[in-house]
Design a protein around this motif. Structure first.
Motif, short mmCIF file in Angstrom:
data_model
loop_
_atom_site.label_atom_id
_atom_site.label_comp_id
_atom_site.label_asym_id
_atom_site.label_seq_id
_atom_site.Cartn_x
_atom_site.Cartn_y
_atom_site.Cartn_z
N SER A 64 0.90 -1.12 0.03
CA SER A 64 0.09 0.22 0.02
C SER A 64 0.98 1.19 0.10
CB SER A 64 -0.88 -0.11 1.12
OG SER A 64 -0.22 0.34 2.40
N LEU A 65 0.22 2.24 -0.40
CA LEU A 65 1.34 3.52 -0.37
C LEU A 65 1.45 4.05 0.87
CD1 LEU A 65 1.94 5.92 -2.13
CD2 LEU A 65 -0.22 6.99 -1.98
N GLY A 66 0.63 3.70 1.81
CA GLY A 66 0.79 4.31 3.16
C GLY A 66 1.97 3.44 3.82
N HIS A 67 2.17 2.30 3.35
CA HIS A 67 3.29 1.59 4.09
C HIS A 67 4.60 1.94 3.55
CE1 HIS A 67 0.30 -1.53 5.59
NE2 HIS A 67 1.32 -1.26 6.58
N ILE A 68 4.49 2.51 1.79
CA ILE A 68 5.62 3.05 1.40
C ILE A 68 6.08 4.26 1.72
CG2 ILE A 68 6.57 3.64 -0.89
CD1 ILE A 68 4.59 1.69 -2.35
N LEU A 69 4.98 5.03 1.99
CA LEU A 69 5.67 6.56 2.68
C LEU A 69 5.99 6.36 3.96
CD1 LEU A 69 2.29 8.42 1.27
CD2 LEU A 69 4.79 8.63 0.59
N LEU A 70 5.56 5.32 4.79
CA LEU A 70 6.10 5.12 6.21
C LEU A 70 7.39 4.66 6.01
CD1 LEU A 70 5.63 5.10 9.23
CD2 LEU A 70 4.66 2.64 9.11
N TRP A 71 7.80 3.59 5.29
CA TRP A 71 8.97 3.24 4.88
C TRP A 71 10.16 4.14 4.66
CZ3 TRP A 71 12.03 2.56 0.54
CH2 TRP A 71 13.07 1.67 0.74
N THR A 72 9.59 5.06 3.73
CA THR A 72 10.53 5.97 3.08
C THR A 72 10.70 7.24 4.20
OG1 THR A 72 9.58 5.73 1.05
CG2 THR A 72 10.76 7.93 1.41
N CYS A 73 9.81 7.49 5.03
CA CYS A 73 10.04 8.53 6.25
C CYS A 73 10.94 7.83 7.15
CB CYS A 73 8.75 8.87 6.74
SG CYS A 73 7.74 9.85 5.65
N GLN A 74 10.89 6.70 7.57
CA GLN A 74 11.63 5.84 8.48
C GLN A 74 13.19 6.09 8.01
OE1 GLN A 74 9.89 2.12 8.89
NE2 GLN A 74 8.70 3.01 10.60
N GLY A 75 13.37 6.26 6.78
CA GLY A 75 14.98 6.36 6.47
C GLY A 75 15.53 7.67 6.53
N ILE A 76 14.86 8.64 6.97
CA ILE A 76 15.27 10.20 7.08
C ILE A 76 16.38 10.14 8.13
CG2 ILE A 76 14.64 12.57 7.84
CD1 ILE A 76 11.92 12.16 6.64
N PRO A 77 16.13 9.68 9.44
CA PRO A 77 17.33 10.01 10.29
C PRO A 77 18.56 9.19 9.94
CG PRO A 77 15.25 9.30 11.42
CD PRO A 77 14.98 9.04 9.96
N ALA A 78 18.53 7.89 9.49
CA ALA A 78 19.71 7.14 8.99
C ALA A 78 20.40 8.04 7.80
CB ALA A 78 19.50 5.72 8.67
N HIS A 79 19.74 8.32 6.85
CA HIS A 79 20.25 9.08 5.83
C HIS A 79 20.91 10.75 6.26
CE1 HIS A 79 19.58 6.05 2.89
NE2 HIS A 79 18.27 6.23 2.89
N GLY A 80 20.11 11.05 7.00
CA GLY A 80 20.49 12.39 7.52
C GLY A 80 21.97 12.22 8.18
N SER A 81 22.09 11.38 8.69
CA SER A 81 23.38 11.25 9.42
C SER A 81 24.50 11.01 8.60
CB SER A 81 23.23 10.05 10.74
OG SER A 81 23.18 8.70 9.97
N GLU A 82 24.04 10.15 7.56
CA GLU A 82 24.96 9.95 6.60
C GLU A 82 25.47 11.32 5.75
OE1 GLU A 82 23.13 7.12 4.21
OE2 GLU A 82 23.39 5.51 5.77
#
Length: 378
Positions: A64-82
C-alpha cells in the motif's frame, strides 16, 4: 547567499575586532542556510535512490501507498546522519570561499579579525553535531532503522523466514559445552537437529547429546527423542535413548541463539559491546561486529574533521577561490572516507585488528584538520 555590505555598517562592526559578534552571527546564519539546504537535498536524493531501487518489489507484493510512505520516512534519520558531514563541509567551504571571492574576507582580515575567530560559531556547531550524532545514534537512528528493516521484511514477505536461524554453533561456559544447531525458531524457542558435546578440562569429549529437537522450558533445554553418548571410567562409550532428556548444565539462554541472527548495525552501543564479548567468549568470528563498534565512535568525530578541513582550504587560492576551495575540501573528505572504508574492510576480513583499521585513519585526519584550522590563511 546575500553578500556582506562593505560600508558604514561593516565599518561599524570592524571598530571592535576583538569581539566580532555580529560578523560571527552573520557567518553562522550563512553556514546554517547552506547546511540545511544541502542536508535536505542530499537526504531527498538518498531516499529517492532507496525508493527507486525497491519500487519494483513493492509493486510485485502489492504494498500500500501508506506503507511505502512510512518506510520512506523512516529512512530520514539514517540518511540524515550519512549526509550530515558532506552538507557541513559544503556549507562552511561555500560560505568562506564566497566571502573571499567577493573581497569581504580580506577586509575582515584587515580589521584584525582572524578566520579562527570568525569561525568559532561554526566550530561550536560542528562539536554540537558530533554530540548529536553520538546521542542520536542510539536513541533515534538505530530504532528507526530497525523498525524500517522490519517493515520492509513484512511488506516483502520475509518476516516468517526471519524468525528462523540456521547453522548455529555456540561454545558455552568457557568451552565446556559445544552446541551445534541446524535450525533455531526464535518464536517457538525450539532447536532443530541439535548436537551438544560436553568436554573436560583437556577439551576431550565426555558426553554427547543428539536430538531431533529441543524446547526451552524456562530454565533449561528439554531434548526430545535424544540419544546420549557417555564416556565411562574404563574408557568405553555407552549409548542410551531418552524420549525427554534434561541436564541442568544445558541452560544456555535462547537469547544466545537469537543474538547470532542480529545485525550489528541495528544494535545500540551497549548491546553491540555485549555482542562482541559474547562472540569472543564463544570462539566465534567477532571482527565485523567489533569494527562496527569502533566505527560508532569514530564517525561522531567526522563533523569536527570536515570543519577543520573546510576552514583550512578557504582563502588558500587566489584564483577561482570558490571552485578550488570546494574541490580541495571535497577531495580531502573523499580521501578520508575511502581510507575509512579500506581500513574497515581490512578489519572485517581479519587483516588487521578492528581498532587498528579504524582509529589511525580517524586520528590522522583529526590531527590534519586541527593543524589546518590553526594554520589557516588569515
Amino acid at each position: 547567499m546575500s553578500r556582506f555590505v562593505i560600508g558604514d555598517s561593516l565599518a561599524g562592526l570592524l571598530r571592535q575586532p576583538r569581539t566580532p559578534h555580529k560578523l560571527r552571527s552573520m557567518t553562522l546564519r550563512s553556514v546554517l542556510k547552506f547546511f540545511f539546504g544541502a542536508e535536505g537535498m542530499l537526504v531527498v536524493l538518498l531516499l529517492l535512490a532507496d525508493l527507486f531501487s525497491n519500487i519494483w518489489r513493492f509493486l510485485a507484493y502489492d504494498v500500500s501507498l501508506g506503507h511505502i510512505l512510512l518506510w520512506t520516512c523512516q529512512g530520514i534519520p539514517a540518511h540524515g546522519s550519512e549526509a550530515l558531514p558532506v552538507a557541513l563541509l559544503f556549507a562552511i567551504t561555500f560560505t568562506l570561499s564566497e566571502l573571499y571571492a567577493d573581497g569581504e574576507l580580506l577586509v575582515i582580515f584587515g580589521a584584525g579579525v582572524s578566520i579562527r575567530s570568525l569561525c568559532v560559531p561554526a566550530l561550536i556547531m560542528s562539536a554540537l553535531l558530533s554530540v548529536g550524532l553520538f546521542w542520536g545514534n542510539d536513541h533515534l537512528i538505530i530504532p528507526t532503522t530497525s523498525a524500517r528493516d522490519n517493515l520492509y521484511k513484512r511488506m516483502t514477505g520475509q518476516d516468517a523466514t526471519a524468525r528462523q536461524i540456521s547453522n548455529i554453533t555456540i561454545i558455552a561456559k568457557s568451552g565446556e559445552w559445544l552446541y551445534n544447531v541446524g535450525l533455531y525458531d526464535s518464536r517457538e524457542k525450539r532447536l532443530i537437529n541439535v548436537d551438544v558435546v560436553e568436554r573436560d578440562r583437556t577439551m576431550a569429549p565426555v558426553l554427547r547429546v543428539v536430538a531431533d529437537s529441543a524446547r526451552w522450558n524456562g530454565q533449561m533445554w528439554v531434548f526430545e527423542n535424544a540419544k546420549t553418548y557417555s564416556l565411562q571410567e574404563n574408557g568405553e562409550w555407552t549409548i542410551k535413548t531418552v524420549s525427554n532428556y534434561t541436564n541442568q548444565s544445558l541452560d544456555e539462554a535462547p537469547s544466545s541463539f537469537e543474538t547470532l541472527a542480529a545485525d550489528p548495525k541495528f544494535m545500540t552501543r551497549s548491546a553491540l559491546r555485549d555482542y562482541v564479548q559474547f562472540l569472543k567468549s564463544s570462539g566465534l568470528p567477532f571482527a565485523e561486529a567489533e569494527t562496527e563498534y569502533h566505527k560508532r565512535f569514530s564517525f561522531c568525530l567526522t563533523p569536527l574533521i570536515v570543519c577543520g578541513l573546510s576552514i583550512a582550504f578557504s582563502g588558500l587560492f587566489r584564483r577561482n577561490s570558490l571552485l578550488m576551495s570546494m574541490l580541495f575540501s571535497l577531495g580531502s573528505a573523499t580521501v578520508y572516507y575511502v581510507a575509512q572504508m579500506v581500513g574497515g574492510i581490512a578489519a572485517k576480513t581479519g587483516w588487521v585488528q578492528p581498532a587498528v583499521g579504524i582509529w589511525p585513519v580517524t586520528l590522522a585526519f583529526l590531527a590534519i584538520s586541527i593543524f589546518g584550522f590553526f594554520k589557516a590563511k588569515t
